[in-house]
Design a protein around this motif. Structure first.
Motif, PDB file in Angstrom:
ATOM      1  N   ASP A  31      -2.514  -2.414  -9.647  1.00 41.15           N
ATOM      2  CA  ASP A  31      -1.370  -2.789  -8.817  1.00 41.15           C
ATOM      3  C   ASP A  31      -0.807  -1.593  -8.061  1.00 41.15           C
ATOM      4  OD1 ASP A  31      -1.665  -5.285  -9.924  1.00 41.15           O
ATOM      5  OD2 ASP A  31       0.162  -5.239 -11.121  1.00 41.15           O
ATOM      6  N   LEU A  32      -1.405  -0.401  -8.205  1.00 39.44           N
ATOM      7  CA  LEU A  32      -0.894   0.787  -7.526  1.00 39.44           C
ATOM      8  C   LEU A  32      -1.234   0.726  -6.043  1.00 39.44           C
ATOM      9  CD1 LEU A  32      -2.063   3.567 -10.033  1.00 39.44           C
ATOM     10  CD2 LEU A  32       0.145   2.393  -9.969  1.00 39.44           C
ATOM     11  N   PRO A  33      -0.270   0.896  -5.152  1.00 39.26           N
ATOM     12  CA  PRO A  33      -0.589   0.910  -3.729  1.00 39.26           C
ATOM     13  C   PRO A  33      -1.323   2.185  -3.344  1.00 39.26           C
ATOM     14  CG  PRO A  33       1.737   1.358  -4.053  1.00 39.26           C
ATOM     15  CD  PRO A  33       1.175   1.017  -5.416  1.00 39.26           C
ATOM     16  N   ASN A  34      -2.308   2.064  -2.460  1.00 40.42           N
ATOM     17  CA  ASN A  34      -3.028   3.247  -1.989  1.00 40.42           C
ATOM     18  C   ASN A  34      -2.085   4.274  -1.379  1.00 40.42           C
ATOM     19  OD1 ASN A  34      -5.718   2.610  -2.677  1.00 40.42           O
ATOM     20  ND2 ASN A  34      -5.918   1.284  -0.894  1.00 40.42           N
ATOM     21  N   SER A  35      -1.008   3.790  -0.750  1.00 37.13           N
ATOM     22  CA  SER A  35      -0.066   4.701  -0.081  1.00 37.13           C
ATOM     23  C   SER A  35       0.569   5.673  -1.059  1.00 37.13           C
ATOM     24  CB  SER A  35       1.019   3.896   0.630  1.00 37.13           C
ATOM     25  OG  SER A  35       1.717   3.059  -0.287  1.00 37.13           O
TER      26      SER A  35
ATOM     27  N   THR B 116      -4.225 -11.137  -4.537  1.00 34.29           N
ATOM     28  CA  THR B 116      -3.496 -10.001  -5.088  1.00 34.29           C
ATOM     29  C   THR B 116      -4.331  -9.350  -6.187  1.00 34.29           C
ATOM     30  OG1 THR B 116      -2.408 -11.245  -6.851  1.00 34.29           O
ATOM     31  CG2 THR B 116      -1.343 -11.247  -4.676  1.00 34.29           C
ATOM     32  N   PRO B 117      -4.020  -8.089  -6.551  1.00 31.73           N
ATOM     33  CA  PRO B 117      -4.745  -7.465  -7.650  1.00 31.73           C
ATOM     34  C   PRO B 117      -4.703  -8.300  -8.932  1.00 31.73           C
ATOM     35  CG  PRO B 117      -3.528  -5.799  -6.459  1.00 31.73           C
ATOM     36  CD  PRO B 117      -3.110  -7.133  -5.884  1.00 31.73           C
ATOM     37  N   LEU B 118      -3.529  -8.857  -9.270  1.00 33.10           N
ATOM     38  CA  LEU B 118      -3.424  -9.674 -10.485  1.00 33.10           C
ATOM     39  C   LEU B 118      -4.326 -10.896 -10.386  1.00 33.10           C
ATOM     40  CD1 LEU B 118      -2.162 -10.423 -13.197  1.00 33.10           C
ATOM     41  CD2 LEU B 118      -0.253 -11.460 -11.940  1.00 33.10           C
ATOM     42  N   GLN B 119      -4.347 -11.567  -9.243  1.00 38.09           N
ATOM     43  CA  GLN B 119      -5.214 -12.742  -9.073  1.00 38.09           C
ATOM     44  C   GLN B 119      -6.686 -12.365  -9.201  1.00 38.09           C
ATOM     45  OE1 GLN B 119      -3.644 -13.915  -5.232  1.00 38.09           O
ATOM     46  NE2 GLN B 119      -2.540 -15.653  -6.099  1.00 38.09           N
ATOM     47  N   ILE B 120      -7.063 -11.215  -8.667  1.00 41.44           N
ATOM     48  CA  ILE B 120      -8.456 -10.775  -8.772  1.00 41.44           C
ATOM     49  C   ILE B 120      -8.809 -10.476 -10.226  1.00 41.44           C
ATOM     50  CG2 ILE B 120     -10.042  -8.889  -8.197  1.00 41.44           C
ATOM     51  CD1 ILE B 120      -8.657  -8.821  -5.429  1.00 41.44           C
ATOM     52  N   ARG B 121      -7.925  -9.790 -10.937  1.00 42.63           N
ATOM     53  CA  ARG B 121      -8.192  -9.499 -12.353  1.00 42.63           C
ATOM     54  C   ARG B 121      -8.319 -10.787 -13.154  1.00 42.63           C
ATOM     55  NH1 ARG B 121      -4.229  -5.509 -11.373  1.00 42.63           N
ATOM     56  NH2 ARG B 121      -2.646  -6.664 -12.559  1.00 42.63           N
ATOM     57  N   GLN B 122      -7.482 -11.770 -12.854  1.00 43.97           N
ATOM     58  CA  GLN B 122      -7.555 -13.047 -13.572  1.00 43.97           C
ATOM     59  C   GLN B 122      -8.862 -13.773 -13.273  1.00 43.97           C
ATOM     60  OE1 GLN B 122      -3.834 -14.747 -12.210  1.00 43.97           O
ATOM     61  NE2 GLN B 122      -2.740 -14.084 -14.047  1.00 43.97           N
TER      62      GLN B 122
ATOM     63  N   PRO C 123     -10.856  12.422 -10.800  1.00 38.29           N
ATOM     64  CA  PRO C 123      -9.388  12.462 -10.680  1.00 38.29           C
ATOM     65  C   PRO C 123      -8.732  11.390 -11.550  1.00 38.29           C
ATOM     66  CG  PRO C 123     -10.330  11.342  -8.787  1.00 38.29           C
ATOM     67  CD  PRO C 123     -11.493  11.770  -9.640  1.00 38.29           C
ATOM     68  N   ILE C 124      -7.973  11.805 -12.548  1.00 40.03           N
ATOM     69  CA  ILE C 124      -7.349  10.855 -13.467  1.00 40.03           C
ATOM     70  C   ILE C 124      -6.144  10.197 -12.798  1.00 40.03           C
ATOM     71  CG2 ILE C 124      -6.132  10.583 -15.653  1.00 40.03           C
ATOM     72  CD1 ILE C 124      -7.770  12.878 -16.759  1.00 40.03           C
ATOM     73  N   ILE C 125      -6.122   8.859 -12.774  1.00 39.55           N
ATOM     74  CA  ILE C 125      -4.961   8.133 -12.251  1.00 39.55           C
ATOM     75  C   ILE C 125      -4.237   7.356 -13.346  1.00 39.55           C
ATOM     76  CG2 ILE C 125      -5.866   7.959  -9.911  1.00 39.55           C
ATOM     77  CD1 ILE C 125      -6.634   5.052 -10.535  1.00 39.55           C
ATOM     78  N   GLY C 126      -4.819   7.322 -14.553  1.00 44.64           N
ATOM     79  CA  GLY C 126      -4.163   6.644 -15.652  1.00 44.64           C
ATOM     80  C   GLY C 126      -4.968   6.784 -16.929  1.00 44.64           C
ATOM     81  N   MET C 127      -4.298   6.642 -18.064  1.00 43.65           N
ATOM     82  CA  MET C 127      -4.992   6.655 -19.353  1.00 43.65           C
ATOM     83  C   MET C 127      -4.131   5.945 -20.384  1.00 43.65           C
ATOM     84  SD  MET C 127      -4.664  10.715 -20.380  1.00 43.65           S
ATOM     85  CE  MET C 127      -5.410  10.472 -22.000  1.00 43.65           C
ATOM     86  N   SER C 128      -4.764   5.552 -21.470  1.00 44.84           N
ATOM     87  CA  SER C 128      -4.020   4.886 -22.536  1.00 44.84           C
ATOM     88  C   SER C 128      -3.074   5.883 -23.198  1.00 44.84           C
ATOM     89  CB  SER C 128      -4.976   4.275 -23.556  1.00 44.84           C
ATOM     90  OG  SER C 128      -5.900   5.239 -24.032  1.00 44.84           O
ATOM     91  N   SER C 129      -1.920   5.396 -23.653  1.00 39.16           N
ATOM     92  CA  SER C 129      -0.924   6.281 -24.263  1.00 39.16           C
ATOM     93  C   SER C 129      -1.211   6.526 -25.734  1.00 39.16           C
ATOM     94  CB  SER C 129       0.477   5.690 -24.087  1.00 39.16           C
ATOM     95  OG  SER C 129       0.560   4.389 -24.637  1.00 39.16           O
ATOM     96  N   THR C 130      -1.919   5.585 -26.389  1.00 39.71           N
ATOM     97  CA  THR C 130      -2.287   5.733 -27.790  1.00 39.71           C
ATOM     98  C   THR C 130      -3.705   5.212 -27.983  1.00 39.71           C
ATOM     99  OG1 THR C 130      -1.355   3.562 -28.334  1.00 39.71           O
ATOM    100  CG2 THR C 130       0.086   5.478 -28.607  1.00 39.71           C
TER     101      THR C 130
ATOM    102  N   LEU D 106      -2.714  -1.836 -20.114  1.00 40.87           N
ATOM    103  CA  LEU D 106      -2.266  -0.641 -19.393  1.00 40.87           C
ATOM    104  C   LEU D 106      -1.213  -1.038 -18.359  1.00 40.87           C
ATOM    105  CD1 LEU D 106      -5.696   1.171 -18.827  1.00 40.87           C
ATOM    106  CD2 LEU D 106      -4.094   1.412 -20.734  1.00 40.87           C
ATOM    107  N   PRO D 107       0.031  -1.246 -18.805  1.00 43.89           N
ATOM    108  CA  PRO D 107       1.074  -1.754 -17.913  1.00 43.89           C
ATOM    109  C   PRO D 107       1.418  -0.813 -16.769  1.00 43.89           C
ATOM    110  CG  PRO D 107       1.999  -1.074 -20.028  1.00 43.89           C
ATOM    111  CD  PRO D 107       0.519  -1.050 -20.190  1.00 43.89           C
ATOM    112  N   ASP D 108       1.178   0.488 -16.934  1.00 44.01           N
ATOM    113  CA  ASP D 108       1.476   1.427 -15.847  1.00 44.01           C
ATOM    114  C   ASP D 108       0.550   1.214 -14.649  1.00 44.01           C
ATOM    115  OD1 ASP D 108       3.467   2.540 -17.361  1.00 44.01           O
ATOM    116  OD2 ASP D 108       2.301   4.285 -17.990  1.00 44.01           O
ATOM    117  N   LEU D 109      -0.600   0.578 -14.889  1.00 34.52           N
ATOM    118  CA  LEU D 109      -1.565   0.366 -13.814  1.00 34.52           C
ATOM    119  C   LEU D 109      -1.540  -1.046 -13.255  1.00 34.52           C
ATOM    120  CD1 LEU D 109      -4.708   2.317 -15.089  1.00 34.52           C
ATOM    121  CD2 LEU D 109      -2.929   3.073 -13.510  1.00 34.52           C
ATOM    122  N   GLY D 110      -0.978  -1.994 -14.010  1.00 26.20           N
ATOM    123  CA  GLY D 110      -0.967  -3.346 -13.472  1.00 26.20           C
ATOM    124  C   GLY D 110      -0.383  -4.359 -14.443  1.00 26.20           C
ATOM    125  N   GLU D 111       0.161  -5.431 -13.895  1.00 26.99           N
ATOM    126  CA  GLU D 111       0.701  -6.525 -14.689  1.00 26.99           C
ATOM    127  C   GLU D 111      -0.415  -7.227 -15.466  1.00 26.99           C
ATOM    128  OE1 GLU D 111       2.943 -10.849 -13.966  1.00 26.99           O
ATOM    129  OE2 GLU D 111       2.649  -9.460 -12.292  1.00 26.99           O
TER     130      GLU D 111
END
Length: 262
Positions: free
Chosen positions: A253-257, A6-12, A58-65, A71-76
């Motif tokens: 953790d965002l699905p490509n779909s 999973t993405p989380l396992q890969i990040r870990q 193409p921006i898909i995410g950025m820090s809020s502050t 970056l919880p919006d992008l992954g656990e």
């Protein structure tokens, strides 16, 4: 290859130092992102640069502050300082080092941008039966500097970097049709065929990544690439920046779909 994780396992795994290679082919079904991190005083100019150049940036995410690194919006449990296999540090436009973890150089004024990556549309191409040569050969995708100018914004300007995948003509046409559905991860190719028309002098010597085999009867197919901001950073010369090392992405953790236009 850890394609079953999973993405989380890969990040870990990356965080523990168990994977420090490129991320092509990992976490199939999930978005991967390019990275650009810079001081707050440079962030508005860079944001405008991305908005004016949505193909390569193409921006898909950025820090809020400023200073935010989770970056919880992008992954656990996604920690942008530790969850990429290899980072590049730039000082005044010059790459000074590559690191596997940037926690020790992190600052409270840094703003993070995560940009869409071509690795995400590779899955759609593979699902349609198209070969991705860099995956077949187990290497990083080849990337090249071009003469295609980006639209400037504030202190940022430069030329577009492209990634290349060789294909037969019929497959290239199909790739255009498929990738048009994914504008958030570079969309349709920028160029097909003669590399010299976009300023590439030697297709066998990429500026980033690895060379791949181009068989007889195949065309090189070029997509806008998220390494483009690194060229803009080289020219703008901000005092400090962090990027990903080419091919070493953040797996989200965002699905490509979610990024596809149906």
């Amino acid at each position: 290859m850890n394609s079953d994780k999973t993405p989380l396992q890969i990040r870990q795994m990356i965080r523990r130092g168990e994977h420090n290679a490129n991320t092509s082919g990992l976490a199939q079904g999930f978005v991967q992102g390019n990275l650009a991190i810079m001081p707050q005083e440079w962030a508005n100019d860079f944001l405008q640069f991305c908005q004016l150049n949505p193909k390569p940036c193409p921006i898909i995410g950025m820090s809020s502050t400023p200073g935010e690194f989770m970056l919880p919006d992008l992954g656990e449990d996604l920690d942008i300082r530790r969850d990429i296999p290899k980072y590049r540090i730039y000082e005044h436009g010059i790459m000074t080092q590559e690191l596997n973890d940037v926690s020790d150089v992190w600052r409270d004024d840094l703003v993070t941008f995560v940009l869409g990556c071509s690795f995400s549309f590779e899955e759609a191409l593979l699902a349609d039966g198209l070969e991705i040569r860099n995956i077949t050969e187990g290497v990083n995708v080849p990337m090249y500097r071009t003469n295609i100018e980006c639209r400037p914004a504030g202190r940022f300007s430069g030329t577009t970097v492209v990634s290349m995948r060789p294909m037969k003509a019929a497959d290239a046409i199909r790739a255009v049709q498929i990738c048009t559905r994914f504008p958030s991860v570079h969309g349709a190719p920028l160029h097909l065929g003669d590399p010299s028309q976009i300023g590439i002098t030697d297709i066998n010597t990429p500026d980033f990544g690895d060379a791949v085999t181009i068989n007889e009867g195949e065309l090189p197919v070029f997509w806008a690439c998220g390494v483009t901001p690194q060229v803009a950073i080289e020219q703008a010369k901000p005092p400090f920046c962090i990027t990903h090392s080419p091919g070493h992405m953040i797996v989200t953790d965002l699905p490509n779909s979610r990024l596809a236009i149906l």
